[in-house]
Motif scaffolding. Structure first.
Motif, short mmCIF file in Angstrom:
data_model
loop_
_atom_site.label_atom_id
_atom_site.label_comp_id
_atom_site.label_asym_id
_atom_site.label_seq_id
_atom_site.Cartn_x
_atom_site.Cartn_y
_atom_site.Cartn_z
N LYS A 195 -46.94 -10.22 3.20
CA LYS A 195 -45.83 -9.65 2.43
C LYS A 195 -46.28 -9.14 1.06
O LYS A 195 -45.68 -8.22 0.51
N ASP A 196 -47.33 -9.75 0.49
CA ASP A 196 -47.81 -9.29 -0.81
C ASP A 196 -48.29 -7.84 -0.75
O ASP A 196 -48.31 -7.14 -1.76
N SER A 197 -48.68 -7.41 0.45
CA SER A 197 -49.17 -6.04 0.61
C SER A 197 -48.05 -5.02 0.38
O SER A 197 -48.31 -3.90 -0.07
N VAL A 198 -46.83 -5.39 0.70
CA VAL A 198 -45.70 -4.50 0.46
C VAL A 198 -45.50 -4.32 -1.04
O VAL A 198 -45.26 -3.20 -1.52
N SER A 222 -42.96 -6.06 13.24
CA SER A 222 -42.04 -6.84 12.42
C SER A 222 -41.94 -6.32 10.99
O SER A 222 -41.04 -6.74 10.25
N TYR A 223 -42.83 -5.41 10.58
CA TYR A 223 -42.79 -4.97 9.18
C TYR A 223 -42.99 -3.47 8.98
O TYR A 223 -43.17 -3.01 7.86
N VAL A 224 -42.93 -2.69 10.05
CA VAL A 224 -43.07 -1.23 9.91
C VAL A 224 -42.02 -0.66 8.96
O VAL A 224 -42.34 0.15 8.07
N ASP A 225 -40.78 -1.07 9.11
CA ASP A 225 -39.71 -0.55 8.25
C ASP A 225 -39.98 -0.85 6.78
O ASP A 225 -39.72 -0.01 5.91
N LEU A 226 -40.49 -2.04 6.49
CA LEU A 226 -40.79 -2.41 5.11
C LEU A 226 -41.85 -1.50 4.52
O LEU A 226 -41.73 -1.03 3.37
#
Length: 428
Positions: A195-198, A222-226
């Motif tokens: 998540k830190d990468s976002v 699970s995190y493409v949208d983010l």
């Protein structure tokens, strides 16, 4: 027509004359089975998996079971030698930060060491220098490609995508964070590390105007949208890394355990499309596919499945050039061979796109593909040869026929039907 093609046609004719009826199985399957048996005679034609386990076609290269349809009368073929087949590939969701490569190749390697060690362990920069010379020569001739590297490349004429860490690094007590990229880079490749990468992506996006690609792991769905909401210009999906990690995890619930690259490509393309579908718009986020795509045939098939750019292996490119150059330490000869290989690839993928009737390489789609493999049809959502339907469609039509037979009293709600289909498909 090559020798292998002549052999297949000759064998088909002899079989037809002998049996008096068309073949019921594919000659391709027999050839592949024979080839596997020659490589591993102790396995009896089967592929070994796990701890002594065996499986038949599961570990076959599904690329070999996928073919492209030639152009029909409604869409006549283009002659790439007389007509323009466009390979231009834009990268960047905004016009202000976008760039355009002249073919859909991004020279990519997960290993930053592009040199070679001698017997004493000393590093020679010859291969890396040869690649630099080759890419500059191509750029001078009007073919600008992209190259992914952690180190900046001076005096370059090609596009540089610099690798950066996916976490924020504080270099002083102040609020300044160093993300480790050079201001002269044309684009960046950010490694997803949680998540830190976002947060890191959002920070870099405020500072950097060029396109930013994010290399994702096997949990990307699970995190493409983010990532796309945070400003990523595209996903870089290394299929070999994702599949290796999924297979080595020992977890039976891994989405990509025992799957093929085509499944990863299909899911990544669907995830990007779903993001835009929910927002009723599209601003051009791209999909870069690296790993198990290293020849013209798989490049075309990957593009038809949804890849916008192919991450071509740096190490394989250099190794092939050294093998055929005659002298692996002759930088000029290796550079020339690399340039010629890329030019040959360019001509081949233009020719295939033209034969399929397209003036733009990026107009390829899954509808241009057929497969003789049910496994490939399932994983890539590709129509089967003959019925020109995907395996899922065939199963669904059979199920619908059963439901419509009211005298048998088969009543299934829509949600139950979906669950039943999923169980029948076994398509993780």
């Amino acid at each position: 027509m090559n020798t292998a093609d002549k052999f297949i046609i000759r064998k088909s004719i002899l079989e037809l004359a002998k049996r008096g009826a068309p073949r019921s199985n594919s000659i391709d399957d027999e050839i592949r089975q024979s080839h596997r048996h020659q490589q591993h005679p102790h396995r009896g034609g089967k592929e070994e998996i796990g701890d002594g386990g065996y499986e038949g076609r599961k570990n076959d290269n599904l690329w070999d079971y996928i073919t492209a349809l030639g152009a029909q009368l409604s869409r006549p073929p283009y002659d790439p030698y007389r007509e323009i087949v466009n390979l231009d590939t834009p990268i960047g969701r905004r016009k202000v930060n976008g760039l355009v490569m002249n073919m859909p190749l991004l020279i990519y390697s997960d290993d930053d060491n592009n040199g070679k060690e001698d017997e004493r362990g000393e590093l020679h920069e010859g291969p890396k220098e040869a690649l630099h010379i080759a890419l500059n020569r191509l750029a001078e001739s009007g073919i600008a490609l992209g190259f992914v590297s952690r180190a900046p490349s001076p005096n370059r004429k090609y596009f540089l995508f610099q690798k950066v860490d996916g976490t924020r690094r504080r270099t002083s007590p102040s609020e300044h964070y160093d993300h480790g990229y050079d201001d002269n880079s044309d684009g960046l490749v950010l490694e997803y590390e949680g998540k830190d990468s976002v947060t890191a992506l959002e920070s870099i996006r405020r500072e950097f105007d060029g396109p930013i690609l994010v290399r994702v792991d096997e949990d990307f769905l699970s995190y493409v949208d983010l990532l796309l909401s945070a400003g990523a210009d595209g996903l870089l999906v290394d299929t070999s890394k994702i599949l290796t990690k999924a297979s080595g995890s020992g977890s039976s619930i891994s989405r990509y355990k025992d799957k093929h690259a085509i499944k990863v490509i299909r899911d990544a393309r669907s995830a990007i499309d779903a993001y835009y579908y929910k927002r009723k718009t599209s601003d051009g986020a791209c999909l870069v596919v690296a790993g198990d795509v290293n020849n013209s045939g798989s490049i075309v098939k990957a593009a038809a499945l949804g890849a916008d750019v192919i991450g071509y292996s740096t190490s394989l490119l250099i190794a092939n050039a050294e093998l055929y150059s005659g002298n692996p330490f002759d930088v000029s000869a290796v550079a020339e061979r690399i340039a010629r290989h890329i030019l040959a690839t360019r001509g081949e993928i233009k020719g295939v796109a033209g034969a399929l009737g397209y003036s733009n390489f990026h107009n390829l789609s899954p509808s241009d593909l057929r497969t003789s493999s049910i496994e490939a049809s399932l994983q890539g959502n590709i129509a089967l040869e003959g019925p020109s339907k995907r395996y899922k469609q065939i199963v669904e039509e059979i199920l619908d026929d059963l439901i419509r037979e009211e005298e048998k009293g088969l009543i299934i709600e829509e949600e139950e039907k979906k669950k039943l289909l999923l169980r029948l498909m076994v398509d993780g």
